[in-house]
Design a protein around this motif. Sequence first.
Motif, PDB file in Angstrom:
ATOM      1  N   THR A  44       0.848  -1.186   0.000  1.00 33.97           N
ATOM      2  CA  THR A  44       0.000   0.000   0.000  1.00 33.97           C
ATOM      3  C   THR A  44       0.887   1.240   0.000  1.00 33.97           C
ATOM      4  N   PRO A  45       0.338   2.373  -0.485  1.00 30.80           N
ATOM      5  CA  PRO A  45       1.160   3.582  -0.589  1.00 30.80           C
ATOM      6  C   PRO A  45       1.350   4.282   0.748  1.00 30.80           C
ATOM      7  N   LYS A  46       2.484   4.972   0.838  1.00 32.70           N
ATOM      8  CA  LYS A  46       2.766   5.851   1.967  1.00 32.70           C
ATOM      9  C   LYS A  46       3.243   7.185   1.404  1.00 32.70           C
ATOM     10  N   LEU A  47       2.735   8.266   1.979  1.00 37.64           N
ATOM     11  CA  LEU A  47       3.167   9.611   1.614  1.00 37.64           C
ATOM     12  C   LEU A  47       3.734  10.284   2.856  1.00 37.64           C
ATOM     13  N   VAL A  62      -5.291  11.726  -0.133  1.00 39.44           N
ATOM     14  CA  VAL A  62      -5.748  10.339  -0.272  1.00 39.44           C
ATOM     15  C   VAL A  62      -6.010  10.033  -1.739  1.00 39.44           C
ATOM     16  N   ASN A  63      -6.695  10.936  -2.439  1.00 33.32           N
ATOM     17  CA  ASN A  63      -6.994  10.710  -3.854  1.00 33.32           C
ATOM     18  C   ASN A  63      -5.748  10.794  -4.722  1.00 33.32           C
ATOM     19  N   ILE A  64      -4.832  11.685  -4.382  1.00 30.24           N
ATOM     20  CA  ILE A  64      -3.575  11.752  -5.123  1.00 30.24           C
ATOM     21  C   ILE A  64      -2.807  10.438  -4.954  1.00 30.24           C
ATOM     22  N   ALA A  65      -2.752   9.933  -3.721  1.00 29.77           N
ATOM     23  CA  ALA A  65      -2.071   8.653  -3.465  1.00 29.77           C
ATOM     24  C   ALA A  65      -2.767   7.518  -4.203  1.00 29.77           C
ATOM     25  N   GLY A  66      -4.095   7.501  -4.167  1.00 23.37           N
ATOM     26  CA  GLY A  66      -4.845   6.441  -4.856  1.00 23.37           C
ATOM     27  C   GLY A  66      -4.631   6.456  -6.353  1.00 23.37           C
ATOM     28  N   HIS A  70      -2.532   3.512  -8.567  1.00 22.19           N
ATOM     29  CA  HIS A  70      -3.117   2.860  -9.743  1.00 22.19           C
ATOM     30  C   HIS A  70      -2.211   3.031 -10.959  1.00 22.19           C
ATOM     31  N   LEU A  71      -1.681   4.223 -11.133  1.00 25.00           N
ATOM     32  CA  LEU A  71      -0.766   4.465 -12.248  1.00 25.00           C
ATOM     33  C   LEU A  71       0.531   3.688 -12.076  1.00 25.00           C
ATOM     34  N   THR A  72       0.961   3.526 -10.845  1.00 32.79           N
ATOM     35  CA  THR A  72       2.151   2.716 -10.558  1.00 32.79           C
ATOM     36  C   THR A  72       1.929   1.280 -11.005  1.00 32.79           C
ATOM     37  N   PHE A  73       0.790   0.722 -10.659  1.00 38.16           N
ATOM     38  CA  PHE A  73       0.498  -0.662 -11.049  1.00 38.16           C
ATOM     39  C   PHE A  73       0.370  -0.793 -12.560  1.00 38.16           C
ATOM     40  N   LEU A  74      -0.199   0.220 -13.205  1.00 37.73           N
ATOM     41  CA  LEU A  74      -0.311   0.213 -14.659  1.00 37.73           C
ATOM     42  C   LEU A  74       1.073   0.247 -15.307  1.00 37.73           C
ATOM     43  N   GLU A  75       1.924   1.132 -14.814  1.00 38.11           N
ATOM     44  CA  GLU A  75       3.295   1.228 -15.335  1.00 38.11           C
ATOM     45  C   GLU A  75       4.067  -0.061 -15.053  1.00 38.11           C
ATOM     46  N   ASP A  92     -12.068   6.098  -9.949  1.00 38.77           N
ATOM     47  CA  ASP A  92     -13.385   6.627  -9.634  1.00 38.77           C
ATOM     48  C   ASP A  92     -13.240   7.820  -8.698  1.00 38.77           C
ATOM     49  N   ALA A  93     -13.703   8.965  -9.130  1.00 38.87           N
ATOM     50  CA  ALA A  93     -13.686  10.196  -8.338  1.00 38.87           C
ATOM     51  C   ALA A  93     -12.273  10.583  -7.919  1.00 38.87           C
ATOM     52  N   SER A  94     -11.312  10.361  -8.795  1.00 48.52           N
ATOM     53  CA  SER A  94      -9.912  10.610  -8.448  1.00 48.52           C
ATOM     54  C   SER A  94      -9.564  12.081  -8.299  1.00 48.52           C
ATOM     55  N   LEU A  95     -10.414  12.970  -8.763  1.00 43.96           N
ATOM     56  CA  LEU A  95     -10.147  14.398  -8.622  1.00 43.96           C
ATOM     57  C   LEU A  95     -10.931  15.019  -7.475  1.00 43.96           C
ATOM     58  N   ASP A  96     -11.772  14.239  -6.816  1.00 44.66           N
ATOM     59  CA  ASP A  96     -12.559  14.748  -5.701  1.00 44.66           C
ATOM     60  C   ASP A  96     -11.651  15.025  -4.510  1.00 44.66           C
ATOM     61  N   GLY A  97     -11.996  16.021  -3.742  1.00 42.53           N
ATOM     62  CA  GLY A  97     -11.259  16.337  -2.533  1.00 42.53           C
ATOM     63  C   GLY A  97     -10.021  17.184  -2.746  1.00 42.53           C
TER      64      GLY A  97
END
Length: 162
Positions: A44-47, A62-66, A70-75, A92-97
């Motif tokens: 899991t990510p840590k910031l 939280v959304n930036i980390a999420g 996801h992009l890390t796993f894609l890459e 889903d809702a990655s720009l919210d918050g």
Amino acid sequence: MAEGDAQQVRERTAKELSMIFAEKVTLVAPDKIRHASIDPRTFTPKLNGRTVRQLARSAGLVNIAGSAVHLTFLEAARTLDGVLLPAAQWLDASLDGLEAGDEGAQLADRTLKVLAATAAGDAQILISTAHDLPVIPGNVTTDHDSHHPVIPHARTATDDAL
């Protein structure tokens, strides 16, 4: 594979994922992220040394980390040997918050640029958001609502005849 070997592979994989994750997430929020990593025990990510659960007061982080994980796993699916992950991600809702005003707009813009750069080539990213998305050359944007519930470029002539 011996248990010690498996632990070494796990740690090596987490280190490789951490390098990708740090690159993605710091491109989005360079002024907010001092350190980014993937935990080798939980993947899991840590910031800034904090887990997503510890970041829960900041929906934007939280959304930036999420998004970045996801992009890390894609890459990783495309670049790391032995990593079997799909070449598609749904955010889903990655720009919210994200913060309001100019700073929120900058975070959203940088997030979308990193998404577009990561999706280049043989990958696909689906983004569900209530936010307006900028036009990015080569990307397909489709608006959905109660009046437009179907993806128009996914319809076939047979569908239209029904």
